[in-house]
Every structure is written in structure tokens, then in C-alpha cells.
Design a protein around this motif. Structure first.
Motif, PDB file in Angstrom:
ATOM      1  N   THR A 140       0.856  -1.184   0.000  1.00 35.43           N
ATOM      2  CA  THR A 140       0.000   0.000   0.000  1.00 35.43           C
ATOM      3  C   THR A 140       0.895   1.239   0.000  1.00 35.43           C
ATOM      4  O   THR A 140       2.036   1.178   0.486  1.00 35.43           O
ATOM      5  CB  THR A 140      -0.916   0.027   1.237  1.00 35.43           C
ATOM      6  OG1 THR A 140      -1.640   1.269   1.245  1.00 35.43           O
ATOM      7  CG2 THR A 140      -0.126  -0.092   2.529  1.00 35.43           C
ATOM      8  N   HIS A 141       0.378   2.335  -0.547  1.00 36.92           N
ATOM      9  CA  HIS A 141       1.125   3.599  -0.528  1.00 36.92           C
ATOM     10  C   HIS A 141       1.093   4.241   0.857  1.00 36.92           C
ATOM     11  O   HIS A 141       1.859   5.149   1.134  1.00 36.92           O
ATOM     12  CB  HIS A 141       0.529   4.596  -1.527  1.00 36.92           C
ATOM     13  CG  HIS A 141       0.690   4.220  -2.979  1.00 36.92           C
ATOM     14  ND1 HIS A 141       1.814   3.615  -3.492  1.00 36.92           N
ATOM     15  CD2 HIS A 141      -0.148   4.394  -4.039  1.00 36.92           C
ATOM     16  CE1 HIS A 141       1.658   3.435  -4.791  1.00 36.92           C
ATOM     17  NE2 HIS A 141       0.477   3.887  -5.146  1.00 36.92           N
TER      18      HIS A 141
ATOM     19  N   GLY B 127       4.792   3.990   2.378  1.00 34.34           N
ATOM     20  CA  GLY B 127       4.152   2.726   2.041  1.00 34.34           C
ATOM     21  C   GLY B 127       4.601   1.574   2.920  1.00 34.34           C
ATOM     22  O   GLY B 127       5.388   1.750   3.873  1.00 34.34           O
ATOM     23  N   TRP B 128       4.111   0.401   2.584  1.00 32.69           N
ATOM     24  CA  TRP B 128       4.456  -0.805   3.361  1.00 32.69           C
ATOM     25  C   TRP B 128       4.039  -2.033   2.564  1.00 32.69           C
ATOM     26  O   TRP B 128       3.108  -1.977   1.749  1.00 32.69           O
ATOM     27  CB  TRP B 128       3.711  -0.797   4.692  1.00 32.69           C
ATOM     28  CG  TRP B 128       4.046  -1.975   5.578  1.00 32.69           C
ATOM     29  CD1 TRP B 128       5.087  -2.080   6.451  1.00 32.69           C
ATOM     30  CD2 TRP B 128       3.326  -3.215   5.677  1.00 32.69           C
ATOM     31  NE1 TRP B 128       5.057  -3.300   7.086  1.00 32.69           N
ATOM     32  CE2 TRP B 128       3.980  -4.014   6.633  1.00 32.69           C
ATOM     33  CE3 TRP B 128       2.184  -3.728   5.051  1.00 32.69           C
ATOM     34  CZ2 TRP B 128       3.549  -5.307   6.968  1.00 32.69           C
ATOM     35  CZ3 TRP B 128       1.753  -5.009   5.392  1.00 32.69           C
ATOM     36  CH2 TRP B 128       2.429  -5.774   6.340  1.00 32.69           C
TER      37      TRP B 128
ATOM     38  N   GLU C 198       3.280  -0.867  14.207  1.00 31.53           N
ATOM     39  CA  GLU C 198       3.264   0.582  14.061  1.00 31.53           C
ATOM     40  C   GLU C 198       4.681   1.114  13.855  1.00 31.53           C
ATOM     41  O   GLU C 198       5.627   0.663  14.511  1.00 31.53           O
ATOM     42  CB  GLU C 198       2.639   1.225  15.292  1.00 31.53           C
ATOM     43  CG  GLU C 198       2.307   2.684  15.064  1.00 31.53           C
ATOM     44  CD  GLU C 198       1.477   3.265  16.210  1.00 31.53           C
ATOM     45  OE1 GLU C 198       0.675   2.532  16.806  1.00 31.53           O
ATOM     46  OE2 GLU C 198       1.660   4.458  16.472  1.00 31.53           O
ATOM     47  N   GLY C 199       4.819   2.070  12.956  1.00 30.16           N
ATOM     48  CA  GLY C 199       6.114   2.685  12.672  1.00 30.16           C
ATOM     49  C   GLY C 199       6.814   2.074  11.468  1.00 30.16           C
ATOM     50  O   GLY C 199       7.746   2.657  10.930  1.00 30.16           O
ATOM     51  N   GLN C 200       6.358   0.896  11.045  1.00 29.16           N
ATOM     52  CA  GLN C 200       6.964   0.279   9.866  1.00 29.16           C
ATOM     53  C   GLN C 200       6.504   1.026   8.617  1.00 29.16           C
ATOM     54  O   GLN C 200       5.315   1.293   8.462  1.00 29.16           O
ATOM     55  CB  GLN C 200       6.548  -1.186   9.742  1.00 29.16           C
ATOM     56  CG  GLN C 200       7.054  -2.077  10.842  1.00 29.16           C
ATOM     57  CD  GLN C 200       6.597  -3.524  10.679  1.00 29.16           C
ATOM     58  OE1 GLN C 200       5.736  -3.840   9.868  1.00 29.16           O
ATOM     59  NE2 GLN C 200       7.190  -4.416  11.459  1.00 29.16           N
ATOM     60  N   LYS C 201       7.427   1.370   7.765  1.00 29.88           N
ATOM     61  CA  LYS C 201       7.106   1.998   6.478  1.00 29.88           C
ATOM     62  C   LYS C 201       8.305   1.832   5.558  1.00 29.88           C
ATOM     63  O   LYS C 201       9.425   1.551   6.020  1.00 29.88           O
ATOM     64  CB  LYS C 201       6.736   3.470   6.648  1.00 29.88           C
ATOM     65  CG  LYS C 201       7.780   4.317   7.324  1.00 29.88           C
ATOM     66  CD  LYS C 201       7.239   5.723   7.533  1.00 29.88           C
ATOM     67  CE  LYS C 201       8.226   6.561   8.310  1.00 29.88           C
ATOM     68  NZ  LYS C 201       7.746   7.916   8.538  1.00 29.88           N
ATOM     69  N   CYS C 202       8.068   2.020   4.287  1.00 30.21           N
ATOM     70  CA  CYS C 202       9.118   1.787   3.291  1.00 30.21           C
ATOM     71  C   CYS C 202      10.390   2.570   3.600  1.00 30.21           C
ATOM     72  O   CYS C 202      11.492   2.031   3.454  1.00 30.21           O
ATOM     73  CB  CYS C 202       8.609   2.150   1.898  1.00 30.21           C
ATOM     74  SG  CYS C 202       7.304   1.045   1.283  1.00 30.21           S
TER      75      CYS C 202
END
Ligand code: SF4
Length: 107
Positions: free
Chosen positions: A52-53, A98-99, A65-69
Motif C-alpha cells: 500500500t502507498h 508505504g508498506w 506501528e512505525g513500519q514503512k518503506c
């Protein structure tokens, strides 16, 4: 007559060079376009990885929580970027916010 031969020879040499250079130029242009292309969540690979973006919308059990690209080890751009290449998606761009399920925190 000599000038005519030179012209014909020159034309043939240019034709051969152009034929040799065009595929290389096309390949480089295509590769750049591919590298700058953004991954779309609707694509099969993105769907299978639940990409997802916007990581704030993720409800997958493996998400924390806190994980992102932008803090994933596969993200190949700096932290202050909006988009960056992801090695999981062949270098195509993903959103910094995103992730996906292949997330691995940067070491
Ligand atoms: S592998 Fe990492 S950088 Fe690539 S899309 Fe998934 S979370 Fe984002």
C-alpha cells in the motif's frame, strides 16, 4: 563518380552505426522509464505482498506501528524522500510512507 561512391559508402556506414546504436538507446531509455515507474497496489505482485502507498491503513497481522518503506532495508533512497526504489519490486519506486509484507527494518 568517386564522390558518388564516397557518399554511398558514407550512407552505408551511417546506416550500420544507426542500426547498432538504436537498440542500445532504446534499452537504456526503457530501463530508466522502468526504474522511475511507481508500483501500483493493484498489480499482482503488489497485491500478493499487500503493498500500500499508506502504511497507516494497514491491518495485516504482521504489521507493527512505525513500519514503512522509508525505514525498510529494501528502500533505496534517503529518509527525506517521498518515493524511492525498492529492490523487492525490481528497483521500481514505492512510497516512503508505504508498506508491504516483505518489510525488514534497516539494520
Ligand atoms: S520491501 Fe520494504 S521498501 Fe519495499 S515495498 Fe515492502 S516495505 Fe516498502
Amino acid at each position: 563518380m568517386t564522390a558518388s561512391k564516397l557518399t554511398r559508402r558514407g550512407f552505408l556506414r551511417n546506416a550500420v552505426l544507426t542500426t547498432a546504436v538504436l537498440p542500445v538507446t532504446a534499452a537504456l531509455t526503457s530501463r530508466q522509464a522502468w526504474a522511475q515507474e511507481k508500483v501500483q497496489p493493484s498489480e499482482p505482485q503488489a497485491k500478493s505482498l499487500k503493498y500500500t502507498h499508506d502504511a497507516s491503513t494497514v491491518e495485516a497481522p504482521q504489521y507493527s506501528e512505525g513500519q514503512k518503506c522509508s525505514n525498510c532495508q529494501f528502500y533505496q533512497a534517503g529518509p527525506d524522500t517521498e518515493w524511492g526504489p525498492c529492490t523487492i519490486f525490481g528497483g521500481r519506486e514505492v512510497a516512503a510512507e508505504g508498506w508491504c509484507t516483505s518489510y525488514v527494518p534497516k539494520a
